[in-house]
Motif scaffolding. Structure first.
Motif, PDB file in Angstrom:
ATOM      1  N   TYR A 135      84.180  54.964  16.223  1.00  0.00           N
ATOM      2  CA  TYR A 135      84.836  54.065  17.180  1.00  0.00           C
ATOM      3  C   TYR A 135      85.190  52.835  16.360  1.00  0.00           C
ATOM      4  N   ARG A 174      69.131  62.577  24.071  1.00  0.00           N
ATOM      5  CA  ARG A 174      69.007  61.306  24.804  1.00  0.00           C
ATOM      6  C   ARG A 174      70.342  60.585  24.976  1.00  0.00           C
ATOM      7  N   ASN A 175      70.324  59.571  25.852  1.00  0.00           N
ATOM      8  CA  ASN A 175      71.487  58.688  26.010  1.00  0.00           C
ATOM      9  C   ASN A 175      71.865  58.112  24.649  1.00  0.00           C
ATOM     10  N   GLY A 176      73.163  58.144  24.367  1.00  0.00           N
ATOM     11  CA  GLY A 176      73.643  57.540  23.123  1.00  0.00           C
ATOM     12  C   GLY A 176      73.536  58.448  21.906  1.00  0.00           C
ATOM     13  N   ALA A 177      73.080  59.694  22.090  1.00  0.00           N
ATOM     14  CA  ALA A 177      72.899  60.614  20.955  1.00  0.00           C
ATOM     15  C   ALA A 177      74.231  61.010  20.319  1.00  0.00           C
ATOM     16  N   GLY A 178      75.317  60.972  21.123  1.00  0.00           N
ATOM     17  CA  GLY A 178      76.632  61.332  20.582  1.00  0.00           C
ATOM     18  C   GLY A 178      77.246  62.562  21.235  1.00  0.00           C
ATOM     19  N   LYS A 179      76.742  62.947  22.390  1.00  0.00           N
ATOM     20  CA  LYS A 179      77.224  64.161  23.073  1.00  0.00           C
ATOM     21  C   LYS A 179      78.671  64.005  23.540  1.00  0.00           C
ATOM     22  N   THR A 180      78.932  62.926  24.281  1.00  0.00           N
ATOM     23  CA  THR A 180      80.300  62.678  24.760  1.00  0.00           C
ATOM     24  C   THR A 180      81.260  62.504  23.586  1.00  0.00           C
ATOM     25  N   THR A 181      80.796  61.796  22.560  1.00  0.00           N
ATOM     26  CA  THR A 181      81.639  61.576  21.382  1.00  0.00           C
ATOM     27  C   THR A 181      81.999  62.906  20.715  1.00  0.00           C
ATOM     28  N   GLN A 204      82.893  63.136  31.637  1.00  0.00           N
ATOM     29  CA  GLN A 204      81.762  62.570  32.363  1.00  0.00           C
ATOM     30  C   GLN A 204      82.319  61.684  33.484  1.00  0.00           C
ATOM     31  N   GLU A 226      78.168  66.560  31.550  1.00  0.00           N
ATOM     32  CA  GLU A 226      77.190  66.207  32.588  1.00  0.00           C
ATOM     33  C   GLU A 226      77.695  66.427  34.014  1.00  0.00           C
ATOM     34  N   ILE A 283      79.846  56.884  14.336  1.00  0.00           N
ATOM     35  CA  ILE A 283      79.032  57.408  15.445  1.00  0.00           C
ATOM     36  C   ILE A 283      78.523  58.831  15.182  1.00  0.00           C
TER      37      ILE A 283
HETATM   38  N1  LIG Z   1      83.928  52.952  23.418  1.00  0.00           N
HETATM   39  C1  LIG Z   1      82.934  52.814  22.528  1.00  0.00           C
HETATM   40  N2  LIG Z   1      83.005  51.892  21.535  1.00  0.00           N
HETATM   41  C2  LIG Z   1      82.007  51.756  20.633  1.00  0.00           C
HETATM   42  N3  LIG Z   1      80.895  52.489  20.636  1.00  0.00           N
HETATM   43  C3  LIG Z   1      80.745  53.413  21.594  1.00  0.00           C
HETATM   44  C4  LIG Z   1      81.765  53.637  22.594  1.00  0.00           C
HETATM   45  N4  LIG Z   1      81.347  54.618  23.422  1.00  0.00           N
HETATM   46  C5  LIG Z   1      80.131  55.003  22.957  1.00  0.00           C
HETATM   47  N5  LIG Z   1      79.779  54.281  21.868  1.00  0.00           N
HETATM   48  C6  LIG Z   1      78.527  54.437  21.093  1.00  0.00           C
HETATM   49  O1  LIG Z   1      78.501  55.736  20.521  1.00  0.00           O
HETATM   50  C7  LIG Z   1      77.184  56.275  20.550  1.00  0.00           C
HETATM   51  C8  LIG Z   1      77.238  57.649  21.172  1.00  0.00           C
HETATM   52  O2  LIG Z   1      77.695  57.552  22.521  1.00  0.00           O
HETATM   53  P1  LIG Z   1      77.995  58.801  23.433  1.00  0.00           P
HETATM   54  O3  LIG Z   1      78.711  58.301  24.619  1.00  0.00           O
HETATM   55  O4  LIG Z   1      78.604  59.874  22.633  1.00  0.00           O
HETATM   56  O5  LIG Z   1      76.510  59.243  23.818  1.00  0.00           O
HETATM   57  P2  LIG Z   1      76.013  60.362  24.832  1.00  0.00           P
HETATM   58  O6  LIG Z   1      75.094  61.261  24.062  1.00  0.00           O
HETATM   59  O7  LIG Z   1      77.159  60.987  25.526  1.00  0.00           O
HETATM   60  O8  LIG Z   1      75.126  59.512  25.851  1.00  0.00           O
HETATM   61  P3  LIG Z   1      74.946  59.629  27.456  1.00  0.00           P
HETATM   62  O9  LIG Z   1      73.829  60.631  27.652  1.00  0.00           O
HETATM   63  O10 LIG Z   1      74.506  58.248  27.852  1.00  0.00           O
HETATM   64  O11 LIG Z   1      76.240  60.030  28.074  1.00  0.00           O
HETATM   65  C9  LIG Z   1      76.324  55.280  21.306  1.00  0.00           C
HETATM   66  O12 LIG Z   1      75.600  54.539  20.361  1.00  0.00           O
HETATM   67  C10 LIG Z   1      77.317  54.386  22.007  1.00  0.00           C
HETATM   68  O13 LIG Z   1      76.834  53.078  22.111  1.00  0.00           O
END
Ligand SMILES: Nc1ncnc2c1ncn2[C@@H]1O[C@H](COP(=O)(O)OP(=O)(O)OP(=O)(O)O)[C@@H](O)[C@H]1O
Ligand SMILES: [Mg+2]
Length: 230
Positions: free
Chosen positions: A12, A36-43, A84, A156, A17
Motif C-alpha cells: 500500500y 488474525r486481523n491484519g494478517a493480510g487476507k484481504t490484501t 468484505q 468473510e 504488506i
Molecule cells: N488502505 C490501506 N492502506 C495502508 N495499509 C493498509 C490498508 N488496508 C490495510 N492495510 C494494512 O495492511 C495489513 C493487512 O491488512 P488486511 O486488510 O489484508 O488484513 P486482513 O487479514 O484482511 O484483516 P481482517 O481480518 O481485519 O479483515 C494491515 O496491517 C493493515 O493495517
C-alpha cells in the motif's frame, strides 16, 4: 491447478504488506485463508484481483500470468470477487442487481442462482437495502455467479451475521461447491471454515505460515494459541 500465487510481495504505497505469499487452489476445491486481523487476507484477495501494487512474485490463473492485468480483464477471465462487507446496490431491486453484471442478460444463469438462493426469488422486487444481512450476502455472491465466475474469492461472508444466517450461508456455499465451483474463502469463523474447507492456509504478518487440516483448525490448541487467540 487453477490458481497459483508464488512469492507475492504487495504494497500500500510505501507500506510493504505481503512478504512473499504462496498458495494454490485446484479446480473444484474450497480452500480457506485464515489468520488474525491484519494478517493480510484481504490484501491477498485484492492482489489476485489486480487491486494492489504487486512488485514481485507471480499470480497464475488457469495457466496464464494475470499479474499486472487490469481488474476488469481478470474478472472477464472468470475470477469473481465478493469483497468484505458485501457491496450490493442498495437502491436497486434484487432483480436489477442480478441483471446488472451480465452483459448478455443471461436468463438461464439468473434462474440457476435463484435456485441456489431461494430466498432471493421471493425478494426479487425488493430493494437491496430492504434485505436482511444474510440475504444481502446471498445477493453479493449471486451477482458474481451471474457474471460467469468459475473461481470466486469470498472475503468473510459470515461477518456480522446472526448464527442462524451463518448456517444458511454455510449451506449455500456447500451447494456451490457441489455444483463444481472453485472457491478461496477468507473466514474468521473457524467452525464454518473447518466445515467447508478441503484445505486451509494460515496467514500471519503478510505470509502464509502453514497449512492445516480441518481437524487441526478445530482442535489444535497450539495452532490456536499461535495464530488465532489475541
Ligand atoms: N488502505 C490501506 N492502506 C495502508 N495499509 C493498509 C490498508 N488496508 C490495510 N492495510 C494494512 O495492511 C495489513 C493487512 O491488512 P488486511 O486488510 O489484508 O488484513 P486482513 O487479514 O484482511 O484483516 P481482517 O481480518 O481485519 O479483515 C494491515 O496491517 C493493515 O493495517
Ligand atoms: Mg480482511
Amino acid at each position: 491447478m487453477m490458481l497459483q500465487l508464488d512469492q507475492v510481495h504487495a504494497y500500500y504505497g510505501k507500506s510493504h504488506i505481503l512478504h512473499g505469499v504462496s498458495l494454490e487452489v485446484n479446480k473444484g476445491e474450497l480452500v480457506t485463508l485464515l489468520g488474525r486481523n491484519g494478517a493480510g487476507k484481504t490484501t491477498t484477495l485484492k492482489s489476485i484481483m489486480g487491486l494492489m501494487l504487486v512488485r514481485s512474485g507471480s499470480i497464475r490463473y488457469k495457466g496464464e500470468n494475470i499479474l499486472g492485468r487490469e481488474t476488469h480483464q481478470i474478472f472477464r477471465r472468470g475470477l469473481g470477487y465478493v469483497p468484505q462487507g458485501r457491496r450490493i446496490f442498495s437502491r436497486l431491486s434484487v432483480a436489477e442487481n442480478l441483471r446488472l453484471p451480465s452483459l448478455r442478460q443471461d436468463g438461464e444463469k439468473i434462474e440457476w442462482v435463484l435456485n441456489i438462493f431461494p430466498p432471493l426469488r421471493e425478494r426479487l422486487n425488493n430493494r437491496g437495502n430492504e434485505l436482511s444481512g444474510g440475504e444481502q450476502q446471498m445477493l453479493a455472491i449471486a451477482r458474481v455467479l451471474v457474471s460467469g465466475a468459475e473461481l470466486i474469492l469470498l472475503d468473510e461472508p459470515s461477518e456480522g451475521l446472526a448464527p442462524l444466517l451463518v448456517g444458511a450461508i454455510t449451506d449455500t456455499i456447500r451447494e456451490l461447491k457441489k455444483s463444481g465451483l472453485t472457491m478461496l474463502l477468507v473466514e474468521a469463523n473457524l467452525t464454518m471454515a473447518s466445515n467447508l474447507g478441503d484445505r486451509h492456509y494460515v496467514m500471519a504478518h503478510g505470509l502464509v505460515s502453514r497449512e492445516a487440516s480441518s481437524q487441526e483448525i478445530l482442535e489444535d490448541v497450539e495452532l490456536h494459541r499461535k495464530y488465532f487467540k489475541l
